[in-house]
Enzyme design. Structure first.
Site, mmCIF file in Angstrom:
data_model
loop_
_atom_site.group_PDB
_atom_site.id
_atom_site.type_symbol
_atom_site.label_atom_id
_atom_site.label_comp_id
_atom_site.label_asym_id
_atom_site.label_seq_id
_atom_site.Cartn_x
_atom_site.Cartn_y
_atom_site.Cartn_z
ATOM 1 C CG ASP A 78 54.804 61.927 118.001
ATOM 2 O OD1 ASP A 78 53.595 61.688 118.017
ATOM 3 O OD2 ASP A 78 55.566 61.685 118.960
ATOM 4 C CG ASP A 125 47.027 60.085 120.216
ATOM 5 O OD1 ASP A 125 47.379 58.888 120.276
ATOM 6 O OD2 ASP A 125 47.773 60.997 119.816
HETATM 7 C C1 GLC Z 1 51.724 61.738 120.021
HETATM 8 C C2 GLC Z 1 51.085 60.532 119.372
HETATM 9 C C3 GLC Z 1 50.746 59.530 120.428
HETATM 10 C C4 GLC Z 1 52.035 59.101 121.110
HETATM 11 C C5 GLC Z 1 52.802 60.307 121.643
HETATM 12 C C6 GLC Z 1 54.214 59.940 121.996
HETATM 13 O O1 GLC Z 1 50.858 62.413 120.851
HETATM 14 O O2 GLC Z 1 49.978 60.921 118.615
HETATM 15 O O3 GLC Z 1 50.061 58.418 119.912
HETATM 16 O O4 GLC Z 1 51.739 58.240 122.162
HETATM 17 O O5 GLC Z 1 52.889 61.359 120.712
HETATM 18 O O6 GLC Z 1 54.980 59.697 120.855
#
Ligand code: GLC
Ligand code: CA
Length: 561
Positions: free
Chosen positions: A206, A334
């Site tokens: 992530d 997302d």
């Molecule tokens: C990434 C994830 C998203 C999350 C962010 C913070 O972009 O895909 O869903 O909110 O990281 O962890």
């Protein structure tokens, strides 16, 4: 090029909270995934990626981790998780989990100690996070910088006990970790090693490009360049890869928005030891358009630029060519639902979902399917802001209102673009709540579950589900021509069509698609059409100049001598 198993696997992304609720508490869970593995196998899936399953206060649905060693009680137990791994092995499927390295929850014990000078472990943990003394303007305490978080609002929150601000580039309940602290890194390595021991086959990493920050903390709104894609984050990733990912033969999918050419090669070049596959968002927002309104960034919806989608893919193929491996996918948790975003979820639901499947999955590279995409799940259209659940929705909605956008206009922007669109419960059948759960789910099911669901599409040979089943299986069976092919776009600048030839080892695939909800004319110009026969799709005749009905799409093949 050395062929690897993950080049021909198809990955299915599971948004755990919304996939299947096995114990009827309204929340998707690990046993729910285990129960549906056969369904996925039949779809042609061999690898699953599960969104965060760790203990969490769920401010950002689990991306805010409270305890990396514990499974969220919402999702089940360690035993459930081990059973999932066991069942996956039986079915010869691989399991990837989400790895959140950029931040923790503010309820994580590290942060609890870090923010409190009276805590016995304060000295050890304070430096695990990123702190800064206040600035004073005209004697008034103010934030160290004017940076803006990815969820809207400031990136700093004040901690009275130390008279400092802590950095959070996402929500204020997600303080950023300090990757310059070796003890912190070692603790994370132990966590990763623990999950490898449990038997996972790899990770989706992530927010990978945010690990390093500009420690001079310069001002400059929104400040993304000070907390994204700074050179040193590659060193951090390489270090974990060399210590853990590579020796354990794991598959890694890195998430990094907006990677440049040099960066793409660093992330996933065959000779650079970082990730195997890169999730970027080059093709995901091909319809943002600043209109002068107070609605900006991804929230500003304009006309779709089909050529931008093709160019983004072409760019990745060109960069990686012989030097790295590509990934094809439309969207994730997302973004809005692709059939609503790039297709037409009303009049041409079926036609546009089919077009999106054919155009995407005859392209080379490893494929990802996002939960529900295979039945054409759509955006949600809640009419009340209180129906939304995403932490980002509330800050951004408020930002719009503060900027004098009307409530109805702000709600429309949220409905069009928000992440909850892709997070509603999976629609399994026509029973209450789409068969996801017997009780009211944590987020309302889309009203259209009666029409759009797995059961309804299961036996219908023309359904979106069966189109996915066919194409996903075929692309693996003919991997040498599709997955390992070389793509050449036709009329790449054209904003209505999506056409290409995927040149394979002994077969070429020609895909011709109308990406619009009106009739268009396609002129294939100099493309040599000799030898191409109908393979799959909406029409049989192949001509230089063709009229295509809304979303009409076809695939032709040619045997090479
Ligand atoms: C990434 C994830 C998203 C999350 C962010 C913070 O972009 O895909 O869903 O909110 O990281 O962890
Ligand atoms: Ca449950």
């Amino acid at each position: 090029m050395e062929k690897k198993w993950w080049m021909t696997t198809t990955i299915y992304q599971i948004y755990l909270r919304s996939f299947y609720d096995s114990n009827n508490d309204g929340i998707g869970d690990i046993r729910g995934v285990t129960e549906k593995l056969e369904y996925l196998k039949e779809l042609g899936i061999e690898t699953i990626w599960i969104s965060p399953h760790y203990d969490s206060p769920m401010d950002d649905n689990g991306y805010d981790v409270r305890d990396f060693y514990k499974i969220s009680s919402d999702y089940g137990s360690l035993n459930d998780f081990k059973n999932l791994i066991r069942k996956a092995k039986e079915l010869e499927m691989k399991v990837l989990i989400d790895l959140v390295l950029n931040h923790t929850s503010d309820e994580h014990p590290w942060f609890q100690a870090a923010k409190n000078p009276n805590h016995p472990d304060f000295d050890k943990y304070h430096d695990y996070y990123i702190w800064h003394k206040p600035r004073y303007i005209n004697g008034e305490r103010t934030k160290p910088t004017d940076w803006v978080s990815w969820f809207g609002g400031p990136t700093w929150d004040y901690n009275e006990a130390t008279d400092e601000y802590y950095l959070h580039i996402f929500s204020k309940k997600m303080p950023d970790l300090n990757w310059r602290n070796q003890d912190m890194k070692n603790d994370l390595y132990d966590i990763i090693t623990y999950w490898v021991g449990i038997g996972v086959d790899g990770f989706r990493v992530d927010a990978a490009n945010h690990l390093e920050k500009d420690w001079d903390f310069p001002n400059g709104k929104p400040g993304y360049e000070y907390f994204s894609s700074l050179p040193k984050h590659h060193e951090y990733i390489k270090e974990i890869a060399e210590k853990i990912f590579i020796p354990n033969n794991l598959l890694t999918l890195g998430e990094s928005g907006g990677a440049t050419k040099q960066e793409v090669i660093k992330y996933v070049g065959f000779d650079s030891n970082e990730f195997n596959l890169l999730i970027h968002f080059g093709h995901c927002w091909a319809d943002t358009e600043y209109t002068g309104e107070a609605i900006t960034g991804k929230w500003s919806k304009g006309k779709l630029r089909v050529s931008d989608i093709k160019k983004s893919y072409a760019h990745q193929y060109e960069i990686l060519d012989q030097d790295g491996w590509n990934l094809v996918y439309w969207h994730n948790h997302d973004q809005p639902r692709v059939v609503s975003h790039y297709g037409n979820d009303q009049l041409y639901h079926h036609e546009s979902a089919k077009m999106l499947a054919i155009t995407l999955y005859f392209m080379p590279g490893t494929a990802i399917v996002y939960q529900g995409e295979e039945i054409g799940m759509t955006n949600v259209l809640y009419n009340d802001i209180s129906d939304f659940r995403d932490v980002e929705v509330f800050t951004e909605y408020q930002n719009m209102l503060n900027a004098s956008v009307s409530e109805s206009r702000a709600l429309q922007a949220i409905k069009d673009r928000c992440r909850d669109n892709a997070r509603t419960p999976m629609q399994w059948n026509s029973q209450n709540h789409g068969g996801f759960s017997k009780v009211e789910p944590w987020i309302k099911t889309n009203f259209n579950y009666d029409e759009i669901n797995v059961e309804k599409q299961d036996d219908n040979p023309d359904s979106i589900l069966n189109i996915y089943r066919f194409i996903l299986k075929h692309r693996v069976e003919d991997a040498k021509n599709i997955i390992f092919g070389k793509i050449e776009f036709i009329n790449i600048d054209d904003n209505e069509s999506y056409c290409y030839i995927n040149h394979g080892e002994d077969v070429d695939y020609l895909v011709i698609a109308n990406f619009r909800d009106y009739e268009i004319e396609i002129n294939l110009g100099d493309t040599d059409l000799n030898g191409f026969d109908y393979f799959y799709g909406d029409f049989i005749d192949l001509k230089k100049i063709m009229k295509l009905k809304p979303y009409e799409t076809c695939c032709f093949t040619k045997k090479l001598a």
